[in-house]
Enzyme design. Structure first.
Site, PDB file in Angstrom:
ATOM      1  N   SER A  98     -41.145  47.857 -11.953  1.00 50.27           N
ATOM      2  CA  SER A  98     -41.688  48.920 -12.251  1.00 50.27           C
ATOM      3  C   SER A  98     -42.346  49.151 -13.580  1.00 50.27           C
ATOM      4  O   SER A  98     -43.162  48.379 -13.791  1.00 50.27           O
ATOM      5  CB  SER A  98     -40.490  49.882 -11.988  1.00 50.27           C
ATOM      6  OG  SER A  98     -40.870  51.260 -11.863  1.00 50.27           O
ATOM      7  N   ASP A 213     -42.537  52.301  -0.822  1.00 48.74           N
ATOM      8  CA  ASP A 213     -42.264  52.845  -1.986  1.00 48.74           C
ATOM      9  C   ASP A 213     -42.947  54.471  -2.443  1.00 48.74           C
ATOM     10  O   ASP A 213     -44.228  54.579  -2.032  1.00 48.74           O
ATOM     11  CB  ASP A 213     -42.959  51.870  -3.057  1.00 48.74           C
ATOM     12  CG  ASP A 213     -42.442  52.179  -4.623  1.00 48.74           C
ATOM     13  OD1 ASP A 213     -42.112  53.262  -4.817  1.00 48.74           O
ATOM     14  OD2 ASP A 213     -42.493  51.162  -5.416  1.00 48.74           O
ATOM     15  N   HIS A 241     -38.775  51.403  -3.658  1.00 49.92           N
ATOM     16  CA  HIS A 241     -38.858  51.108  -4.980  1.00 49.92           C
ATOM     17  C   HIS A 241     -37.936  49.948  -5.476  1.00 49.92           C
ATOM     18  O   HIS A 241     -38.402  49.488  -6.732  1.00 49.92           O
ATOM     19  CB  HIS A 241     -39.024  52.346  -5.893  1.00 49.92           C
ATOM     20  CG  HIS A 241     -39.414  52.264  -7.295  1.00 49.92           C
ATOM     21  ND1 HIS A 241     -40.852  51.523  -7.522  1.00 49.92           N
ATOM     22  CD2 HIS A 241     -39.196  52.236  -8.727  1.00 49.92           C
ATOM     23  CE1 HIS A 241     -41.087  51.703  -8.661  1.00 49.92           C
ATOM     24  NE2 HIS A 241     -39.952  52.228  -9.152  1.00 49.92           N
TER      25      HIS A 241
END
Length: 260
Positions: A98, A213, A241
Site C-alpha cells: 500500500s 481492492d 487490500h
C-alpha cells in the site's frame, strides 16, 4: 533479533530481524496506518524456509520513535537507506504494501536501487495519489476519532470474513501509531505520488494485487504494470487490500518463488 537504528539525530526506527543467517533477504515495508506486525503470517513461515525476514516500522508507527515531522516520501525513503546501510544489506528483495509500496518505489528511484535486487509491490499506492476527498476523510477521522476511523478499515481492507478478535488485533496495530503521524502520512499520500518514479525502476518487479481492492483499485496495478519495465502482475482473486492476510498461503508461496 530486534534493533533501534538512529535514522537522524533524535529519531530511532525499530527493526525486527528474523533468521539473520538466511540465504535470501526480504525487507518488508508496512502500509498505512500499520506496522511490521501486519506481516505476522509471513514471519511465522518464511524464516523456516531459509529466508531472512526484516520488518521495520516507519517513523511515527509501531515501535519506532514518533517525531512530529519527517513524513514526506523522500525522508521516509532516506530512513530505509540508513537501515540498509547500517545492516549492510545487499542483494535483497524490497517488499512494500500500500503506502509502503509507494515508499519502496520512491526508495528505488531516489537511491538507484542501492542494496536491492528485486521489488515486490503489494496493493501499492501507485501510480497516482490518494483521491483528495478520501484522504481528507481519513485525516479528519484521525484527528477527531482515530479509534473509530481504524475500526472502519477492516471492512474495506479484507475480502474474506475475519473474526472479531482478528479485527481487534488489526485495529490495535494501527493504534500503536501516533495520531499526528497517521494524519501526516495520509496528507503525503494525497499531495505526492510516485508516477514519475516508475520509469526509474530497473529491478525485476512482482506486482501482487487483490482484484477486489476497495482502497487501491486493481486498475491502478494494471497501470503500474505497464509503467514498470520488467514487471509481472499477479491478480489475487480472493483478496481485497491485504492479500498477505486474505490469501496468506498463496502469497507466501509466490513470494518464496520470486525471491529464489
Amino acid at each position: 533479533m530486534e534493533y533501534y537504528i538512529t535514522v537522524e539525530p533524535g529519531v530511532r526506527v525499530f527493526v525486527q530481524d528474523l533468521n539473520p543467517t538466511g540465504k535470501k533477504t526480504i525487507l518488508f515495508i508496512h502500509g498505512w496506518p500499520l506496522s511490521h506486525k501486519q506481516y505476522e503470517y509471513q514471519f511465522n513461515i518464511l524464516p523456516s524456509m531459509g529466508i531472512r525476514c526484516i520488518g521495520m516500522d516507519w517513523r511515527g508507527f509501531g515501535n519506532s520513535d514518533k517525531p512530529f515531522v519527517g513524513y514526506n516520501l523522500d525522508r521516509l525513503a532516506d530512513d530505509i537507506r540508513v537501515i540498509i546501510d547500517t545492516l549492510q544489506l545487499t542483494d535483497i528483495t524490497l517488499a512494500g504494501h500500500s503506502a509502503g509500496g509507494a515508499l519502496a518505489i520512491r526508495y528505488i528511484a531516489r537511491h538507484q536501487s542501492y542494496g536491492v535486487s528485486k521489488l515486490v509491490l503489494i496493493d501499492a499506492q501507485s501510480p497516482g495519489s490518494v483521491p483528495q476527498k478520501d484522504a481528507n476523510m481519513f485525516i479528519s477521522g484521525t484527528l477527531t476519532d482515530r479509534p473509530q476511523m481504524l475500526a472502519g478499515l477492516p471492512e474495506s481492507f479484507f475480502f474474506k470474513h475475519i473474526t472479531g478478535p482478528f479485527s481487534d488485533w488489526f485495529i490495535q496495530i494501527g493504534l500503536q501509531a501516533a495520531g499526528w503521524s497517521t494524519a501526516a502520512v495520509m496528507a503525503t499520500l494525497r499531495d505526492e505520488n510516485v508516477r514519475g518514479d516508475l520509469g526509474k525502476i530497473n529491478v525485476p518487479t512482482l506486482i501482487i494485487h487483490g482484484v477486489h481492492d476497495k482502497v487501491v483499485p486493481f486498475a491502478n496495478a494494471q497501470e503500474t504494470n505497464k509503467l514498470i519495465h520488467n514487471s509481472v502482475l499477479v491478480p489475487f482473486q480472493y483478496s481485497s487490500h491485504v492479500p498477505f492476510l486474505d490469501e496468506r498461503d498463496y502469497f507466501n508461496r509466490l513470494l518464496t518463488q520470486f525471491v529464489e
